[in-house]
Design a protein around this motif. Structure first.
Motif, PDB file in Angstrom:
ATOM      1  N   ARG A  68       2.656  -6.583   8.769  1.00 56.94           N
ATOM      2  CA  ARG A  68       3.846  -6.290   9.461  1.00 56.94           C
ATOM      3  C   ARG A  68       4.394  -4.744   9.069  1.00 56.94           C
ATOM      4  NH1 ARG A  68       5.056 -11.543   9.229  1.00 56.94           N
ATOM      5  NH2 ARG A  68       6.494 -11.318   7.428  1.00 56.94           N
ATOM      6  N   TYR A  69       4.568  -4.979   7.794  1.00 62.01           N
ATOM      7  CA  TYR A  69       4.943  -3.451   7.090  1.00 62.01           C
ATOM      8  C   TYR A  69       4.267  -2.153   7.748  1.00 62.01           C
ATOM      9  CZ  TYR A  69       8.050  -5.634   3.785  1.00 62.01           C
ATOM     10  OH  TYR A  69       9.116  -6.387   3.305  1.00 62.01           O
ATOM     11  N   HIS A  97       1.088 -15.334   3.429  1.00 56.67           N
ATOM     12  CA  HIS A  97       2.376 -14.732   3.917  1.00 56.67           C
ATOM     13  C   HIS A  97       2.268 -13.276   3.313  1.00 56.67           C
ATOM     14  CE1 HIS A  97       3.916 -18.574   5.036  1.00 56.67           C
ATOM     15  NE2 HIS A  97       3.625 -19.167   3.805  1.00 56.67           N
ATOM     16  N   THR A  98       1.944 -13.133   2.168  1.00 53.24           N
ATOM     17  CA  THR A  98       1.803 -11.676   1.690  1.00 53.24           C
ATOM     18  C   THR A  98       0.984 -10.856   2.607  1.00 53.24           C
ATOM     19  OG1 THR A  98       2.280 -12.694  -0.576  1.00 53.24           O
ATOM     20  CG2 THR A  98       1.446 -10.290  -0.271  1.00 53.24           C
ATOM     21  N   GLN A 118       0.372 -11.501   5.732  1.00 53.33           N
ATOM     22  CA  GLN A 118       1.029 -11.074   6.876  1.00 53.33           C
ATOM     23  C   GLN A 118       2.107 -10.103   6.755  1.00 53.33           C
ATOM     24  OE1 GLN A 118       1.844 -15.443   7.596  1.00 53.33           O
ATOM     25  NE2 GLN A 118       0.360 -15.471   9.353  1.00 53.33           N
ATOM     26  N   GLY A 119       2.779 -10.279   5.643  1.00 54.86           N
ATOM     27  CA  GLY A 119       3.639  -9.553   5.424  1.00 54.86           C
ATOM     28  C   GLY A 119       3.155  -7.828   5.337  1.00 54.86           C
ATOM     29  N   ARG A 120       2.273  -7.680   4.668  1.00 60.59           N
ATOM     30  CA  ARG A 120       1.559  -6.293   4.705  1.00 60.59           C
ATOM     31  C   ARG A 120       1.300  -5.764   5.816  1.00 60.59           C
ATOM     32  NH1 ARG A 120      -2.241  -7.155  -0.894  1.00 60.59           N
ATOM     33  NH2 ARG A 120      -0.525  -6.875  -2.448  1.00 60.59           N
TER      34      ARG A 120
END
Lengths: 181, 417
Positions: free
Chosen positions: A165-166, A158-159, A161-163
């Motif tokens: 997206r950011y 999740h981290t 994937q979050g990185r």
């Protein structure tokens, strides 16, 4: 170009001359990957060189399996991260402090690296925090899966994937704002 | 506005070239490490063999022929049998469930400089449970992957370059098992062990202490060569084979073929997925011509006779046959063979079926005899090729390529000069 399976077979069978072919097959990809991560061609080439020195030194101790390109890309990404941590590369600047170049022509470093066509993109990549840039490049340039990237960065999927997206949001924002100038 | 999709596409297009300085640094380090390790020869700049071949296009047909002949030989890899057995080794090998090996095949032809015939290598995975997978590489590029699983009735070759696959259907599991055994190194070892052989003195292969045996004579490779030598090297201590060397010559040594089977991994664990054919959806089917039989042999002889105004190949040993076909094609068509290479390569493949069929008969010890050195199409009643089909019956192909059966007595009369 030599097929990876045969290269791996030769390497695992003790035919170390296969290293020459492995280098020739992937050198441009690996230099591009390292340069995109480190925004410095000379340091990028040092990283690729180091990867092959490590490869040669450990040739008798391990056997290759799976994707050759994936393995080498991971090695280069690890090497680039170590270089970055060691402070060889200038630290990233917060996005709000960025003073984007008036045009691509005013960004000689990135233009010199990849040419004018990619100047805006490489300039924008350069502005990302290293971890985000790494996720972005490993995902988009190396087609690496998020699970593999997460394992490499020692974070949850999740981290990772979050990185991503950011990073994508920032890249779009930077590139669009720069294009409007 | 820049979209995420555009950003991804642009990142994929990024491209830098490694500098000459980096090239030198890395290659020098690799070469240095290779020399220091003393495990292999110092690295040398390898010539781009394929580029040389392309420049010298006149050799293309011969090169293609060499590739075909190697494939044909591999399909028909057989040893004649008789005599002694080396029991313990055979028993040990029989109990092996999985084995992986590497095969290198080379052809030397008089008149063609060394290095202009493509390198041919195969990595083969053999499993008692799942069958055979063989990856064939020509000049280090994957030429085809063959999957053969008698239990699942699978026999298919996938050719990535041509985006084609060849599937053999209509074979019984037993027939497929027989075909699979030709690639089974255990069967090769079993045959060598039961052939008359001489023991070789102890030696070392890649630092491993080995003992070997050697079999010689035209029968070693099932009559494919005028003369052949096969050597089997076994590791002292483990009693597992580490290397098989086969060398065959024709035309008094004008052509030579050598095969080395090594890098054995006995009883290695193999992923069942390796043996499942991987055929991409955009690949198309192609007719399979590997099965030689009486009909394809006659067709091959007919095609050769058409090239030579009625003369047949002097010998059906595959290498000799290939050499004669190449010579005749060059004689008849000259430089045109360059323009129509595909067409002539196809002709060559078809004619080689006669040699493949003959090799099969010889391998099965069917008393095959060929008279192409004296019989032409102008001798319609003469025996051109014959082989035994039952205790007192022979199948005969005559000079006019008609066929019939003959008893041993009738054959003796037909063969009288």
């Amino acid at each position: 170009m030599l097929e990876d399976k045969l290269l791996i077979w030769k390497f695992n069978s003790g035919r170390r001359e296969a290293l020459h072919n492995i280098y020739e097959k992937y050198k441009d990809n690996l230099v591009t990957l390292a340069a995109t991560l480190l925004t410095d061609v000379a340091v990028a080439e040092d990283v690729v060189h180091d990867v092959f020195i490590g490869f040669i030194a450990s040739a008798d101790k391990f056997r290759l399996s799976g994707s050759l390109k994936g393995y080498l890309s991971t090695c280069v990404a690890n090497g680039a991260r170590n270089r970055n941590k060691a402070g060889h590369i200038r630290r990233h600047v917060d996005i709000k402090d960025i003073d984007p170049p008036a045009s691509e022509a005013n960004n000689p470093a990135t233009k010199a690296m990849f040419g004018e066509e990619f100047g805006r993109l490489t300039w924008a990549l350069e502005q990302l925090p290293y971890e985000q840039r790494e996720v972005m490049v490993l995902r988009s340039y190396c087609n690496m899966k998020f699970t593999a990237i997460a394992a490499q960065q020692n974070v949850s999927i999740h981290t990772a994937q979050g990185r991503y997206r950011y990073a994508m949001d920032k890249l779009r924002s930077l590139m669009n704002s720069e294009a409007e100038k | 506005m820049t979209s995420a999709d555009n950003i991804n596409k642009t990142i994929k297009k990024l491209k830098l070239k490694a500098s000459a300085d980096l090239d030198k640094r890395v290659h020098d380090d690799i070469s240095k490490a290779l020399v220091e390790s003393k495990k292999i020869k110092p690295a040398q700049a390898e010539p781009n063999i394929w580029r040389i071949i392309m420049k010298s296009r006149i050799t293309q047909l011969a090169a293609a022929a060499a590739v075909i002949i190697i494939a044909a030989l591999m399909i028909n890899l057989q040893f004649s049998t008789s005599g002694v057995a080396w029991g313990t080794l055979v028993e040990k090998i029989e109990n092996v469930q999985n084995v992986v090996y590497h095969l290198t095949a080379n052809v030397k032809m008089q008149g063609i400089p060394q290095g202009q015939i493509p390198n041919n290598e195969t990595i083969a995975y053999y499993s008692s449970e799942y069958g055979t997978r063989a990856e064939n590489y020509i000049n280090d590029k994957l030429s085809f992957t063959m999957y053969l699983n008698p239990k699942e009735n699978v026999y298919v070759s996938v050719m990535p370059e041509q985006k084609k696959y060849m599937k053999v259907t209509g074979k019984s599991p037993d027939e497929l098992k027989q075909i699979a055994e030709k690639d089974d190194p255990r069967v090769m070892v079993r045959h060598m062990m039961s052939t008359e052989y001489k023991q070789l003195s102890r030696d070392k292969i890649n630092g491993i202490d080995v003992e070997g045996i050697e079999c010689t004579g035209p029968g070693v490779m099932g009559g494919m060569f005028e003369d052949a030598t096969a050597r089997l090297w076994v590791e002292i201590g483990t009693d597992f084979p580490v290397r098989i060397e086969i060398k065959g010559v024709v035309s008094g040594g004008q052509m030579e073929m050598s095969m080395v089977i090594d890098d054995f991994q006995w009883n290695v664990e193999l992923d069942p997925a390796l043996f499942v054919p991987d055929i991409p959806s955009d690949y198309t089917s192609q007719e399979m011509k590997t099965e030689a039989n009486e009909g394809t042999a006659i067709n091959g002889l007919k095609l050769f006779a058409e090239l030579t105004d009625g003369r047949y190949p002097s010998n059906l040993a595959l290498l000799t046959l290939m050499k004669e076909i190449s010579e005749e094609l060059m004689k008849k068509y000259g430089m045109k063979i360059i323009e129509k290479q595909d067409e002539y390569t196809s002709t060559l493949t078809d004619i080689l079926q006669a040699g493949t069929f003959y090799a099969q008969l010889t391998g099965m010890e069917k008393e095959a005899v060929y008279y192409g050195d004296t019989v032409t199409a102008k001798n319609p009643e003469a025996v051109l090729l014959r082989w035994k089909v039952s205790d007192n019956e022979y199948r005969v192909i005559f000079g006019d390529l008609s066929v019939g059966n003959a008893t041993a007595e009738e054959l003796a009369n037909l063969e009288q000069p």
